[in-house]
Design a protein around this motif. Structure first.
Motif, PDB file in Angstrom:
ATOM      1  N   GLU A 187      29.608  29.286  26.823  1.00 42.36           N
ATOM      2  CA  GLU A 187      28.440  29.939  27.405  1.00 42.36           C
ATOM      3  C   GLU A 187      28.330  31.403  26.981  1.00 42.36           C
ATOM      4  OE1 GLU A 187      26.029  28.933  29.687  1.00 42.36           O
ATOM      5  OE2 GLU A 187      26.670  26.830  29.746  1.00 42.36           O
ATOM      6  N   GLY A 188      29.356  31.921  26.309  1.00 41.59           N
ATOM      7  CA  GLY A 188      29.349  33.335  25.952  1.00 41.59           C
ATOM      8  C   GLY A 188      29.416  34.230  27.174  1.00 41.59           C
ATOM      9  N   ALA A 189      30.131  33.775  28.197  1.00 43.00           N
ATOM     10  CA  ALA A 189      30.206  34.504  29.463  1.00 43.00           C
ATOM     11  C   ALA A 189      31.342  35.520  29.457  1.00 43.00           C
ATOM     12  CB  ALA A 189      30.394  33.530  30.626  1.00 43.00           C
ATOM     13  N   SER A 190      31.287  36.452  30.405  1.00 41.54           N
ATOM     14  CA  SER A 190      32.320  37.475  30.530  1.00 41.54           C
ATOM     15  C   SER A 190      33.501  36.987  31.357  1.00 41.54           C
ATOM     16  CB  SER A 190      31.737  38.732  31.201  1.00 41.54           C
ATOM     17  OG  SER A 190      30.612  39.206  30.526  1.00 41.54           O
ATOM     18  N   LYS A 191      33.226  36.089  32.298  1.00 37.91           N
ATOM     19  CA  LYS A 191      34.277  35.649  33.208  1.00 37.91           C
ATOM     20  C   LYS A 191      33.944  34.282  33.782  1.00 37.91           C
ATOM     21  CE  LYS A 191      36.124  38.559  36.196  1.00 37.91           C
ATOM     22  NZ  LYS A 191      36.340  39.414  37.392  1.00 37.91           N
ATOM     23  N   GLY A 192      34.980  33.566  34.208  1.00 33.92           N
ATOM     24  CA  GLY A 192      34.810  32.318  34.915  1.00 33.92           C
ATOM     25  C   GLY A 192      35.452  32.410  36.288  1.00 33.92           C
ATOM     26  N   ILE A 193      34.802  31.870  37.299  1.00 34.53           N
ATOM     27  CA  ILE A 193      35.314  31.890  38.670  1.00 34.53           C
ATOM     28  C   ILE A 193      35.379  30.457  39.182  1.00 34.53           C
ATOM     29  CG2 ILE A 193      34.993  32.747  41.021  1.00 34.53           C
ATOM     30  CD1 ILE A 193      33.286  34.996  39.862  1.00 34.53           C
ATOM     31  N   LEU A 194      36.573  30.036  39.586  1.00 34.63           N
ATOM     32  CA  LEU A 194      36.767  28.691  40.129  1.00 34.63           C
ATOM     33  C   LEU A 194      37.061  28.821  41.611  1.00 34.63           C
ATOM     34  CD1 LEU A 194      36.884  25.704  39.390  1.00 34.63           C
ATOM     35  CD2 LEU A 194      39.306  25.976  38.868  1.00 34.63           C
ATOM     36  N   VAL A 195      36.265  28.158  42.436  1.00 34.93           N
ATOM     37  CA  VAL A 195      36.397  28.229  43.892  1.00 34.93           C
ATOM     38  C   VAL A 195      36.706  26.852  44.438  1.00 34.93           C
ATOM     39  CG1 VAL A 195      35.328  29.036  46.021  1.00 34.93           C
ATOM     40  CG2 VAL A 195      34.570  29.975  43.839  1.00 34.93           C
ATOM     41  N   THR A 196      37.697  26.762  45.305  1.00 33.93           N
ATOM     42  CA  THR A 196      38.038  25.473  45.896  1.00 33.93           C
ATOM     43  C   THR A 196      38.378  25.620  47.374  1.00 33.93           C
ATOM     44  OG1 THR A 196      39.467  23.517  45.707  1.00 33.93           O
ATOM     45  CG2 THR A 196      40.496  25.655  45.309  1.00 33.93           C
ATOM     46  N   THR A 197      38.267  24.515  48.078  1.00 28.15           N
ATOM     47  CA  THR A 197      38.680  24.493  49.480  1.00 28.15           C
ATOM     48  C   THR A 197      40.183  24.296  49.598  1.00 28.15           C
ATOM     49  OG1 THR A 197      38.069  22.150  49.417  1.00 28.15           O
ATOM     50  CG2 THR A 197      36.511  23.668  50.457  1.00 28.15           C
ATOM     51  N   SER A 198      40.830  23.871  48.504  1.00 30.12           N
ATOM     52  CA  SER A 198      42.273  23.602  48.554  1.00 30.12           C
ATOM     53  C   SER A 198      43.052  24.737  47.895  1.00 30.12           C
ATOM     54  CB  SER A 198      42.588  22.258  47.894  1.00 30.12           C
ATOM     55  OG  SER A 198      42.134  22.226  46.544  1.00 30.12           O
ATOM     56  N   ASP A 199      43.857  24.441  46.873  1.00 27.21           N
ATOM     57  CA  ASP A 199      44.668  25.470  46.214  1.00 27.21           C
ATOM     58  C   ASP A 199      44.948  25.034  44.784  1.00 27.21           C
ATOM     59  OD1 ASP A 199      46.158  27.757  45.802  1.00 27.21           O
ATOM     60  OD2 ASP A 199      47.370  27.512  47.611  1.00 27.21           O
ATOM     61  N   TYR A 200      45.702  25.865  44.065  1.00 25.66           N
ATOM     62  CA  TYR A 200      46.037  25.614  42.672  1.00 25.66           C
ATOM     63  C   TYR A 200      47.556  25.554  42.507  1.00 25.66           C
ATOM     64  CZ  TYR A 200      41.296  27.447  42.379  1.00 25.66           C
ATOM     65  OH  TYR A 200      39.965  27.675  42.581  1.00 25.66           O
ATOM     66  N   GLY A 201      47.997  24.808  41.512  1.00 24.32           N
ATOM     67  CA  GLY A 201      49.417  24.745  41.216  1.00 24.32           C
ATOM     68  C   GLY A 201      49.858  25.909  40.341  1.00 24.32           C
ATOM     69  N   ARG A 202      51.162  26.029  40.155  1.00 21.81           N
ATOM     70  CA  ARG A 202      51.707  27.128  39.369  1.00 21.81           C
ATOM     71  C   ARG A 202      51.203  27.103  37.935  1.00 21.81           C
ATOM     72  NH1 ARG A 202      58.128  27.455  38.812  1.00 21.81           N
ATOM     73  NH2 ARG A 202      57.679  25.595  37.579  1.00 21.81           N
ATOM     74  N   ASP A 203      51.040  25.891  37.370  1.00 25.25           N
ATOM     75  CA  ASP A 203      50.578  25.788  35.985  1.00 25.25           C
ATOM     76  C   ASP A 203      49.155  26.309  35.831  1.00 25.25           C
ATOM     77  OD1 ASP A 203      49.641  23.728  37.533  1.00 25.25           O
ATOM     78  OD2 ASP A 203      49.949  22.142  36.041  1.00 25.25           O
ATOM     79  N   SER A 204      48.339  26.153  36.882  1.00 24.99           N
ATOM     80  CA  SER A 204      46.968  26.667  36.824  1.00 24.99           C
ATOM     81  C   SER A 204      46.956  28.186  36.812  1.00 24.99           C
ATOM     82  CB  SER A 204      46.159  26.155  38.023  1.00 24.99           C
ATOM     83  OG  SER A 204      45.960  24.759  37.952  1.00 24.99           O
ATOM     84  N   TYR A 205      47.757  28.786  37.689  1.00 23.86           N
ATOM     85  CA  TYR A 205      47.837  30.252  37.723  1.00 23.86           C
ATOM     86  C   TYR A 205      48.428  30.788  36.428  1.00 23.86           C
ATOM     87  CZ  TYR A 205      46.659  30.326  42.708  1.00 23.86           C
ATOM     88  OH  TYR A 205      46.012  30.206  43.917  1.00 23.86           O
ATOM     89  N   GLU A 206      49.375  30.055  35.861  1.00 26.52           N
ATOM     90  CA  GLU A 206      50.000  30.495  34.611  1.00 26.52           C
ATOM     91  C   GLU A 206      48.989  30.455  33.467  1.00 26.52           C
ATOM     92  OE1 GLU A 206      52.950  32.180  32.454  1.00 26.52           O
ATOM     93  OE2 GLU A 206      53.047  31.689  34.602  1.00 26.52           O
ATOM     94  N   PHE A 207      48.177  29.404  33.437  1.00 24.95           N
ATOM     95  CA  PHE A 207      47.173  29.287  32.380  1.00 24.95           C
ATOM     96  C   PHE A 207      46.118  30.384  32.501  1.00 24.95           C
ATOM     97  CE2 PHE A 207      43.106  27.796  30.732  1.00 24.95           C
ATOM     98  CZ  PHE A 207      43.452  27.412  29.444  1.00 24.95           C
ATOM     99  N   ALA A 208      45.732  30.714  33.735  1.00 25.61           N
ATOM    100  CA  ALA A 208      44.677  31.707  33.958  1.00 25.61           C
ATOM    101  C   ALA A 208      45.139  33.135  33.695  1.00 25.61           C
ATOM    102  CB  ALA A 208      44.158  31.591  35.393  1.00 25.61           C
TER     103      ALA A 208
END
Length: 245
Positions: A187-208
Motif C-alpha cells: 500500500e506504500g503506507a508509513s505504518k501498520g497497526i494490528l488491533v486485537t481483543t486477545s494478545d500476541y505471541g513472542r514470535d509476533s513481537y519479535e517479527f514486529a
C-alpha cells in the motif's frame, strides 16, 4: 502546476493545504528491476505559504523551513516515506457508522467482527482527531487485508497507516503480523497497526521489532477506549464458552 498557482486560483477558499510527493521511476542498479520511489515529500498550509516571497527565498532553506522530507542529497535517489499518500477514488472505502454508544459493559470478544471494525475506526478517529487525521473503513469483501486506513497530515510523524482489526479469543499468530507487514509495503503506507481483543505471541513481537508495525492487544485497546469515554470489557473465557455452546 505550482502550489502558488493552485492557491491563487482558489478564490472560494476551498483549499486549506497541499501535499506534494515527488516520484522517480528508474532502474535499481542492484537488481536491474525498474522501481518507483518517492524521493521528496512536502506539505504546505495555504495561510502560511501565501506569505512566502518565492522570488527571494533560498530553495533549500525554504524547503527545510516547511519541514519537507528528502534524502541528504536528491542525487543519491534515497527513497522516503510520503507525508501522505491518499487515494480519494479508492473503491474500497464505505460509509462508517457510530456504534460506541451501544458497547458500554459489552464483552468485545463477543462482538460481531464487522461491528468490531466499525468500533476500531470510530475510536481511532477520536485518537487522531487532534492531528486532523481522517479515518476510512473499507468494504469487507474486497479490502485487500485492510480494515481501515488512517491519513495523518502531520508533517513529521504523519502519513498513511494501515489498520487491521482481529476480534480473536486466541493468540494472534505471527502469520497475521507478516501479512500486515506485506500489506503496508504493497500500500506504500508509513505504518501498520494490528488491533486485537486477545494478545500476541513472542514470535509476533519479535517479527514486529524494528519494523513500522504497532501491535495493540486487548489491554491496550481497553485503555484507548476508556481514554475516550467507552466502558467496554474483554472476557475471552466467557466468549469461548458462548461460542462453544
Amino acid at each position: 502546476m505550482c502550489k502558488l498557482c493552485i492557491y491563487s486560483m482558489d478564490n472560494l477558499g476551498y483549499i486549506e493545504g497541499i501535499v506534494f510527493n515527488g516520484y522517480l521511476t528508474d532502474i535499481n542498479k542492484s537488481n536491474g528491476i525498474e522501481e518507483t520511489k518517492c524521493l521528496i515529500s512536502l506539505q504546505t498550509e495555504k495561510s502560511k505559504f501565501m506569505k512566502i516571497n518565492l522570488g527571494n527565498v533560498d530553495a533549500k532553506l525554504c524547503f527545510k523551513s516547511l519541514k519537507g522530507i528528502a534524502g541528504a542529497k536528491l542525487s543519491d535517489l534515497v527513497a522516503v516515506a510520503p507525508i501522505i499518500n491518499i487515494n480519494n477514488s479508492d473503491k474500497r472505502f464505505i460509509e462508517s457508522r457510530e456504534i460506541g454508544n451501544s458497547i458500554n459493559g459489552y464483552n468485545l470478544a463477543l462482538m460481531h467482527w464487522e461491528d468490531f471494525e466499525y468500533l476500531i475506526r470510530e475510536v481511532f478517529e477520536k485518537e487522531f482527531s487532534k492531528e486532523g487525521a481522517e479515518v476510512k473503513i473499507t468494504q469487507a469483501s474486497r479490502d485487500g487485508g485492510v480494515d481501515a486506513i488512517i491519513f495523518d497530515p502531520d508533517p513529521i510523524k504523519g502519513g498513511k497507516y494501515i489498520v487491521q482489526a482481529k476480534r480473536y479469543t486466541n493468540i494472534v499468530g505471527v502469520s497475521a503480523v507478516r501479512d500486515l507487514y506485506g500489506t503496508v509495503m504493497n500500500e506504500g503506507a508509513s505504518k501498520g497497526i494490528l488491533v486485537t481483543t486477545s494478545d500476541y505471541g513472542r514470535d509476533s513481537y519479535e517479527f514486529a521489532k524494528n519494523k513500522p508495525i504497532t501491535l495493540l492487544n486487548g489491554a491496550n485497546l481497553l485503555h484507548i477506549l476508556e481514554k475516550h469515554g467507552y466502558e467496554a470489557r474483554i472476557d475471552l473465557s466467557e466468549a469461548k464458552i458462548y461460542m462453544n455452546s
